[in-house]
Design a protein around this motif. Structure first.
Motif, PDB file in Angstrom:
ATOM      1  N   PRO A 187      48.636  23.033  -3.394  1.00  0.00           N
ATOM      2  CA  PRO A 187      49.836  21.664  -3.234  1.00  0.00           C
ATOM      3  C   PRO A 187      50.231  21.828  -1.872  1.00  0.00           C
ATOM      4  N   HIS A 188      50.141  20.971  -1.206  1.00  0.00           N
ATOM      5  CA  HIS A 188      50.981  20.946   0.565  1.00  0.00           C
ATOM      6  C   HIS A 188      51.637  19.143   0.317  1.00  0.00           C
ATOM      7  N   PRO A 189      52.161  18.868  -0.198  1.00  0.00           N
ATOM      8  CA  PRO A 189      53.194  17.012  -0.641  1.00  0.00           C
ATOM      9  C   PRO A 189      53.217  17.043   0.520  1.00  0.00           C
ATOM     10  N   PHE A 190      54.257  17.059   1.679  1.00  0.00           N
ATOM     11  CA  PHE A 190      54.826  17.416   2.749  1.00  0.00           C
ATOM     12  C   PHE A 190      53.754  16.878   4.004  1.00  0.00           C
ATOM     13  N   GLU A 191      52.557  17.953   3.807  1.00  0.00           N
ATOM     14  CA  GLU A 191      51.688  17.724   4.545  1.00  0.00           C
ATOM     15  C   GLU A 191      50.969  15.964   4.870  1.00  0.00           C
ATOM     16  N   TYR A 192      50.545  15.926   2.975  1.00  0.00           N
ATOM     17  CA  TYR A 192      49.416  14.911   3.171  1.00  0.00           C
ATOM     18  C   TYR A 192      50.377  13.895   2.660  1.00  0.00           C
ATOM     19  N   LEU A 193      51.877  13.373   2.473  1.00  0.00           N
ATOM     20  CA  LEU A 193      52.383  12.354   2.924  1.00  0.00           C
ATOM     21  C   LEU A 193      52.098  12.188   3.702  1.00  0.00           C
ATOM     22  N   GLY A 194      52.581  12.805   4.300  1.00  0.00           N
ATOM     23  CA  GLY A 194      52.952  12.791   5.735  1.00  0.00           C
ATOM     24  C   GLY A 194      51.761  11.517   6.943  1.00  0.00           C
ATOM     25  N   ASP A 195      50.213  12.265   6.581  1.00  0.00           N
ATOM     26  CA  ASP A 195      49.120  11.807   6.806  1.00  0.00           C
ATOM     27  C   ASP A 195      49.586  10.402   6.628  1.00  0.00           C
ATOM     28  N   VAL A 196      49.635  10.081   5.319  1.00  0.00           N
ATOM     29  CA  VAL A 196      50.358   8.657   4.839  1.00  0.00           C
ATOM     30  C   VAL A 196      50.695   7.869   5.703  1.00  0.00           C
ATOM     31  N   LEU A 197      52.322   8.521   6.123  1.00  0.00           N
ATOM     32  CA  LEU A 197      52.870   8.045   6.550  1.00  0.00           C
ATOM     33  C   LEU A 197      52.760   7.056   8.177  1.00  0.00           C
ATOM     34  N   THR A 198      51.613   8.641   8.802  1.00  0.00           N
ATOM     35  CA  THR A 198      51.415   8.190  10.283  1.00  0.00           C
ATOM     36  C   THR A 198      50.190   7.790  10.689  1.00  0.00           C
ATOM     37  N   TYR A 199      48.895   7.608   9.621  1.00  0.00           N
ATOM     38  CA  TYR A 199      47.998   6.697   9.140  1.00  0.00           C
ATOM     39  C   TYR A 199      48.253   5.759  10.600  1.00  0.00           C
ATOM     40  N   ASP A 200      47.522   5.157  11.415  1.00  0.00           N
ATOM     41  CA  ASP A 200      46.591   4.223  11.602  1.00  0.00           C
ATOM     42  C   ASP A 200      47.773   3.409  12.392  1.00  0.00           C
ATOM     43  N   HIS A 201      48.430   4.081  13.112  1.00  0.00           N
ATOM     44  CA  HIS A 201      49.563   4.194  14.087  1.00  0.00           C
ATOM     45  C   HIS A 201      50.523   3.560  12.964  1.00  0.00           C
ATOM     46  N   GLY A 202      51.120   4.217  12.349  1.00  0.00           N
ATOM     47  CA  GLY A 202      52.127   3.744  10.904  1.00  0.00           C
ATOM     48  C   GLY A 202      52.136   2.815   9.918  1.00  0.00           C
ATOM     49  N   ILE A 203      51.253   2.097  10.069  1.00  0.00           N
ATOM     50  CA  ILE A 203      51.116   0.320   9.287  1.00  0.00           C
ATOM     51  C   ILE A 203      51.626   1.109   7.632  1.00  0.00           C
ATOM     52  N   TYR A 204      51.893   2.069   6.951  1.00  0.00           N
ATOM     53  CA  TYR A 204      52.180   2.226   5.519  1.00  0.00           C
ATOM     54  C   TYR A 204      53.659   2.417   6.183  1.00  0.00           C
ATOM     55  N   VAL A 205      54.227   2.616   7.122  1.00  0.00           N
ATOM     56  CA  VAL A 205      55.693   1.969   7.856  1.00  0.00           C
ATOM     57  C   VAL A 205      56.071   1.156   8.043  1.00  0.00           C
ATOM     58  N   ARG A 206      55.462  -0.019   7.975  1.00  0.00           N
ATOM     59  CA  ARG A 206      55.087  -0.991   8.230  1.00  0.00           C
ATOM     60  C   ARG A 206      55.269  -2.020   6.867  1.00  0.00           C
ATOM     61  N   TRP A 207      54.019  -1.687   6.448  1.00  0.00           N
ATOM     62  CA  TRP A 207      54.152  -2.292   5.004  1.00  0.00           C
ATOM     63  C   TRP A 207      55.086  -2.326   3.731  1.00  0.00           C
ATOM     64  N   PHE A 208      56.108  -0.489   3.862  1.00  0.00           N
ATOM     65  CA  PHE A 208      57.023  -0.515   2.836  1.00  0.00           C
ATOM     66  C   PHE A 208      57.738  -1.526   3.723  1.00  0.00           C
TER      67      PHE A 208
ATOM     68  N   LEU B 212      49.194  -4.982  -1.245  1.00  0.00           N
ATOM     69  CA  LEU B 212      47.793  -5.055  -1.152  1.00  0.00           C
ATOM     70  C   LEU B 212      47.495  -4.377   0.611  1.00  0.00           C
ATOM     71  N   GLY B 213      48.422  -3.788   1.212  1.00  0.00           N
ATOM     72  CA  GLY B 213      47.566  -3.011   1.908  1.00  0.00           C
ATOM     73  C   GLY B 213      46.901  -1.777   1.602  1.00  0.00           C
ATOM     74  N   LEU B 214      47.479  -1.225   0.371  1.00  0.00           N
ATOM     75  CA  LEU B 214      47.255  -0.552  -0.696  1.00  0.00           C
ATOM     76  C   LEU B 214      45.504  -0.481  -0.964  1.00  0.00           C
ATOM     77  N   THR B 215      45.395  -1.496  -1.627  1.00  0.00           N
ATOM     78  CA  THR B 215      44.208  -2.262  -1.970  1.00  0.00           C
ATOM     79  C   THR B 215      43.169  -2.423  -0.529  1.00  0.00           C
ATOM     80  N   GLY B 216      43.707  -2.603   0.503  1.00  0.00           N
ATOM     81  CA  GLY B 216      42.413  -2.945   0.994  1.00  0.00           C
ATOM     82  C   GLY B 216      42.044  -1.574   1.881  1.00  0.00           C
TER      83      GLY B 216
END
Length: 310
Positions: A82-103, A259-263
């Protein structure tokens, strides 16, 4: 002088007394068996329900710590390097942080929409419960009919309406429909009729308070448990709403989380790492709901009306 022992002096219990004692013991022991069985059955059913609802959350926690390869190549209900913080950090930074905007978009839609829907429902429910005017029951019946209409049936008409108004593909296209809650109006009317005494309202009117002040300072306080329930229901409904944003929005910067996760899932065949990002994003998306439920659940158990009426 003849000495008589204590055993000889003590009178022997008669037959009816023995029978009554035995019957009393039987009555004391009789209901204990069925009651214990009912408690065991109830506890077992609740345990099964808890496992049913918690296993998916546990799977999300475990899967969010895995890489894409481990996600498909290891046992789903246990950790693997397990590397939870590494993978969750990748989620938050992918595509210039689009997930943070969706959140942030989801928080905006659900937070503002739930607050507005709660206040509107409280005002409408209070008015329907405490004011007599022509057509009151007809309006309430229309509200009840609105509870029965699924949201998917209204999505296309709403899109055509907002397109004519020039509001399609904007924040308003999701926010404005989210402020309407027929179930909230129904619940607030029922609760206001039971929890807001007419005598208290009359006393406030005699003291010179206006209707707006009575509603804001007295009615809202007495209706707090119902308002918390409406807020939670509406927040969860808007947070999990998928179809309305799908119809209304075409700009990915305006997407909510669902909607973003479905994309992301749709592009995962060409970019396998998106599988892991989708799972990690789904795990992060349930955290606000868990926190909100934990913070506000106490208002469901205890009312705030104690001491409000002197």
């Amino acid at each position: 002088m003849t000495l008589v022992s204590e055993e000889e002096q003590a009178p022997e219990p008669t037959g009816p007394v023995k029978a009554s004692g035995a019957t009393g013991k039987g009555r004391a022991r009789g209901p204990a068996g069925p009651a214990l069985r009912y408690r065991i059955i109830t506890a077992s059913l609740l345990a099964v329900a808890a496992v049913y609802f918690l296993v998916p959350v546990y799977w999300l926690v475990v899967s969010s710590t895995k890489s894409t390869g481990d996600l498909f190549g290891t046992f789903g209900l246990w950790f693997a390097d397990p590397h939870p913080f590494e993978y969750l950090g990748d989620v938050l930074t992918y595509d210039h942080g689009i997930y943070v905007r969706w959140f942030g978009n989801s928080l905006l839609y659900a937070g503002v929409g739930a607050v507005a829907a709660t206040l509107l429902s409280a005002a409408a429910g209070y008015a329907l419960a405490k004011f007599a005017f022509p057509g009151r029951e007809g309006i309430f019946n229309i509200v009840l009919a609105g509870v029965l209409i699924p949201g998917t049936a209204l999505a296309l008409p709403l899109y055509l309406l907002f397109s004519e108004m020039g509001l399609a593909n904007t924040y308003w296209a999701v926010l404005l429909p989210s402020t309407v809650s027929p179930f909230g109006v129904y619940l607030c009317r029922i609760y206001a009729a039971a929890a807001v005494p007419d005598s208290l309202l009359e006393a406030a009117r005699i003291d010179g308070a206006g209707e707006a002040r009575i509603f804001s300072t007295i009615a809202l306080r007495l209706m707090t448990p119902a308002l918390v329930t409406v807020f939670l229901f509406q927040f969860v409904h808007i947070w999990n709403n998928f179809f309305l944003p799908l119809v209304m929005l075409s700009d990915s910067d305006l997407y909510p989380i669902q909607l973003g996760l479905t994309g992301w899932q749709g592009y995962a065949d060409r970019q396998p790492e998106l599988y892991q990002y989708t799972v990690g994003g789904a795990f992060l998306s349930v955290l606000p709901l868990m926190i909100l439920m934990g913070v506000l659940q106490r208002y469901w158990r205890t009312g705030l009306t104690e001491g409000s009426v002197k």
